[in-house]
Design a protein around this motif. Structure first.
Motif, PDB file in Angstrom:
ATOM      1  N   LEU A 175     -30.909  13.533  -1.736  1.00 11.89           N
ATOM      2  CA  LEU A 175     -29.954  14.609  -1.998  1.00 11.89           C
ATOM      3  C   LEU A 175     -30.664  15.935  -2.249  1.00 11.89           C
ATOM      4  O   LEU A 175     -30.208  16.984  -1.795  1.00 11.89           O
ATOM      5  CB  LEU A 175     -29.063  14.252  -3.187  1.00 11.89           C
ATOM      6  CG  LEU A 175     -28.109  13.078  -2.985  1.00 11.89           C
ATOM      7  CD1 LEU A 175     -27.333  12.797  -4.258  1.00 11.89           C
ATOM      8  CD2 LEU A 175     -27.173  13.356  -1.839  1.00 11.89           C
ATOM      9  N   VAL A 176     -31.782  15.877  -2.957  1.00 11.42           N
ATOM     10  CA  VAL A 176     -32.541  17.096  -3.237  1.00 11.42           C
ATOM     11  C   VAL A 176     -33.080  17.674  -1.931  1.00 11.42           C
ATOM     12  O   VAL A 176     -33.014  18.889  -1.705  1.00 11.42           O
ATOM     13  CB  VAL A 176     -33.689  16.803  -4.234  1.00 11.42           C
ATOM     14  CG1 VAL A 176     -34.603  18.006  -4.387  1.00 11.42           C
ATOM     15  CG2 VAL A 176     -33.130  16.391  -5.579  1.00 11.42           C
ATOM     16  N   VAL A 177     -33.595  16.813  -1.066  1.00  9.50           N
ATOM     17  CA  VAL A 177     -34.120  17.261   0.225  1.00  9.50           C
ATOM     18  C   VAL A 177     -33.003  17.903   1.051  1.00  9.50           C
ATOM     19  O   VAL A 177     -33.194  18.961   1.654  1.00  9.50           O
ATOM     20  CB  VAL A 177     -34.763  16.088   0.992  1.00  9.50           C
ATOM     21  CG1 VAL A 177     -35.150  16.500   2.397  1.00  9.50           C
ATOM     22  CG2 VAL A 177     -35.968  15.552   0.241  1.00  9.50           C
ATOM     23  N   ALA A 178     -31.821  17.280   1.061  1.00 11.03           N
ATOM     24  CA  ALA A 178     -30.691  17.825   1.814  1.00 11.03           C
ATOM     25  C   ALA A 178     -30.262  19.180   1.248  1.00 11.03           C
ATOM     26  O   ALA A 178     -30.000  20.119   2.003  1.00 11.03           O
ATOM     27  CB  ALA A 178     -29.524  16.841   1.795  1.00 11.03           C
ATOM     28  N   PHE A 179     -30.206  19.284  -0.079  1.00 12.50           N
ATOM     29  CA  PHE A 179     -29.813  20.549  -0.703  1.00 12.50           C
ATOM     30  C   PHE A 179     -30.820  21.656  -0.387  1.00 12.50           C
ATOM     31  O   PHE A 179     -30.442  22.765  -0.004  1.00 12.50           O
ATOM     32  CB  PHE A 179     -29.661  20.383  -2.219  1.00 12.50           C
ATOM     33  CG  PHE A 179     -29.275  21.652  -2.911  1.00 12.50           C
ATOM     34  CD1 PHE A 179     -27.970  22.120  -2.849  1.00 12.50           C
ATOM     35  CD2 PHE A 179     -30.216  22.404  -3.594  1.00 12.50           C
ATOM     36  CE1 PHE A 179     -27.608  23.314  -3.464  1.00 12.50           C
ATOM     37  CE2 PHE A 179     -29.872  23.595  -4.213  1.00 12.50           C
ATOM     38  CZ  PHE A 179     -28.564  24.050  -4.145  1.00 12.50           C
ATOM     39  N   TRP A 214     -24.998  18.609   5.056  1.00 14.02           N
ATOM     40  CA  TRP A 214     -23.809  18.587   4.200  1.00 14.02           C
ATOM     41  C   TRP A 214     -23.278  17.153   4.095  1.00 14.02           C
ATOM     42  O   TRP A 214     -22.896  16.700   3.018  1.00 14.02           O
ATOM     43  CB  TRP A 214     -22.742  19.536   4.731  1.00 14.02           C
ATOM     44  CG  TRP A 214     -21.480  19.495   3.942  1.00 14.02           C
ATOM     45  CD1 TRP A 214     -20.277  18.991   4.333  1.00 14.02           C
ATOM     46  CD2 TRP A 214     -21.293  19.952   2.601  1.00 14.02           C
ATOM     47  NE1 TRP A 214     -19.358  19.114   3.329  1.00 14.02           N
ATOM     48  CE2 TRP A 214     -19.951  19.699   2.241  1.00 14.02           C
ATOM     49  CE3 TRP A 214     -22.118  20.552   1.658  1.00 14.02           C
ATOM     50  CZ2 TRP A 214     -19.425  20.028   0.993  1.00 14.02           C
ATOM     51  CZ3 TRP A 214     -21.594  20.881   0.419  1.00 14.02           C
ATOM     52  CH2 TRP A 214     -20.263  20.609   0.108  1.00 14.02           C
ATOM     53  N   ASN A 215     -23.270  16.426   5.224  1.00 14.50           N
ATOM     54  CA  ASN A 215     -22.836  15.036   5.216  1.00 14.50           C
ATOM     55  C   ASN A 215     -23.771  14.162   4.380  1.00 14.50           C
ATOM     56  O   ASN A 215     -23.330  13.212   3.733  1.00 14.50           O
ATOM     57  CB  ASN A 215     -22.755  14.473   6.639  1.00 14.50           C
ATOM     58  CG  ASN A 215     -21.643  15.111   7.432  1.00 14.50           C
ATOM     59  OD1 ASN A 215     -21.899  15.881   8.345  1.00 14.50           O
ATOM     60  ND2 ASN A 215     -20.402  14.815   7.094  1.00 14.50           N
ATOM     61  N   VAL A 216     -25.057  14.505   4.369  1.00 15.96           N
ATOM     62  CA  VAL A 216     -26.013  13.778   3.532  1.00 15.96           C
ATOM     63  C   VAL A 216     -25.699  14.032   2.062  1.00 15.96           C
ATOM     64  O   VAL A 216     -25.668  13.097   1.251  1.00 15.96           O
ATOM     65  CB  VAL A 216     -27.466  14.180   3.868  1.00 15.96           C
ATOM     66  CG1 VAL A 216     -28.450  13.548   2.889  1.00 15.96           C
ATOM     67  CG2 VAL A 216     -27.807  13.778   5.297  1.00 15.96           C
ATOM     68  N   LEU A 217     -25.431  15.277   1.710  1.00 19.12           N
ATOM     69  CA  LEU A 217     -25.068  15.611   0.324  1.00 19.12           C
ATOM     70  C   LEU A 217     -23.814  14.870  -0.129  1.00 19.12           C
ATOM     71  O   LEU A 217     -23.717  14.433  -1.270  1.00 19.12           O
ATOM     72  CB  LEU A 217     -24.846  17.117   0.173  1.00 19.12           C
ATOM     73  CG  LEU A 217     -26.076  17.992   0.098  1.00 19.12           C
ATOM     74  CD1 LEU A 217     -25.686  19.456   0.078  1.00 19.12           C
ATOM     75  CD2 LEU A 217     -26.912  17.645  -1.117  1.00 19.12           C
ATOM     76  N   LYS A 251     -27.050   1.137   4.524  1.00 19.91           N
ATOM     77  CA  LYS A 251     -26.569   2.000   3.454  1.00 19.91           C
ATOM     78  C   LYS A 251     -27.169   3.407   3.586  1.00 19.91           C
ATOM     79  O   LYS A 251     -28.386   3.550   3.696  1.00 19.91           O
ATOM     80  CB  LYS A 251     -26.971   1.420   2.100  1.00 19.91           C
ATOM     81  CG  LYS A 251     -26.522   2.257   0.932  1.00 19.91           C
ATOM     82  CD  LYS A 251     -26.990   1.651  -0.377  1.00 19.91           C
ATOM     83  CE  LYS A 251     -26.587   2.561  -1.521  1.00 19.91           C
ATOM     84  NZ  LYS A 251     -27.227   2.187  -2.761  1.00 19.91           N
ATOM     85  N   PRO A 252     -26.342   4.443   3.583  1.00 19.84           N
ATOM     86  CA  PRO A 252     -26.890   5.826   3.592  1.00 19.84           C
ATOM     87  C   PRO A 252     -27.658   6.079   2.311  1.00 19.84           C
ATOM     88  O   PRO A 252     -27.162   5.824   1.222  1.00 19.84           O
ATOM     89  CB  PRO A 252     -25.645   6.719   3.660  1.00 19.84           C
ATOM     90  CG  PRO A 252     -24.531   5.839   4.043  1.00 19.84           C
ATOM     91  CD  PRO A 252     -24.893   4.453   3.599  1.00 19.84           C
ATOM     92  N   GLU A 253     -28.887   6.549   2.431  1.00 15.66           N
ATOM     93  CA  GLU A 253     -29.696   6.873   1.236  1.00 15.66           C
ATOM     94  C   GLU A 253     -30.280   8.249   1.354  1.00 15.66           C
ATOM     95  O   GLU A 253     -30.590   8.728   2.353  1.00 15.66           O
ATOM     96  CB  GLU A 253     -30.817   5.854   1.075  1.00 15.66           C
ATOM     97  CG  GLU A 253     -30.260   4.499   0.702  1.00 15.66           C
ATOM     98  CD  GLU A 253     -31.358   3.516   0.379  1.00 15.66           C
ATOM     99  OE1 GLU A 253     -32.375   3.947  -0.175  1.00 15.66           O
ATOM    100  OE2 GLU A 253     -31.201   2.352   0.672  1.00 15.66           O
TER     101      GLU A 253
END
Length: 138
Positions: free
Chosen positions: A2-6, A102-105, A136-138
């Motif tokens: 999530l941090v990487v995506a943000f 955004w979908n990852v977040l 599973k999405p991670e």
């Protein structure tokens, strides 16, 4: 992840804005594209991308299915006639995929793993293809 995506979205924001202007100048229609995709356990979600095809691309997909270069329900054409001029370059460098952060977040996708397929491809899955929905999405 999530941090990487943000961080990725934050850093890519100026690039996304420039790409959006380029898309609008290159062809009529919205700069972004969203479509229903099928993720883990068959859950449907809206996936976001920069638009790289003509606005009527979804309507033309069925007529192009006979040119499909993949086996099974997965649709791919190397020189897809629906791709716009700037879309070619956005795809070449995978810049069209940046809005998917955004979908990852949101937890709908992961940075790694199988790509979620469009609903019309999913509807053509056989039993063996369903394994990809267990990741599973991670």
């Amino acid at each position: 992840m999530l941090v990487v995506a943000f961080l990725g979205l934050s850093i890519a924001a100026p690039l996304l804005a420039a790409a959006a202007v380029w898309i609008r100048l290159d062809s009529p229609g919205a700069a972004t594209y969203s479509a229903l995709r099928v993720g883990r356990k068959g859950k449907k979600f809206r996936c976001y991308k920069l638009r790289t095809m003509t606005t009527d691309a979804d309507a033309k997909k069925e007529t192009l299915r006979q040119s499909n270069e993949r086996n099974g329900p997965f649709f791919k054409i190397a020189n897809d006639p629906r791709v716009t001029g700037c879309g070619y370059w956005l795809r070449k460098y995978s810049l069209d995929e940046l809005p998917q952060l955004w979908n990852v977040l949101r937890g709908d996708m992961s940075l790694v793993g199988p790509r979620p397929h469009p609903v019309d491809d999913y509807e053509r899955y056989t039993f063996e293809h369903l394994r990809r929905l267990d990741v599973k999405p991670e």
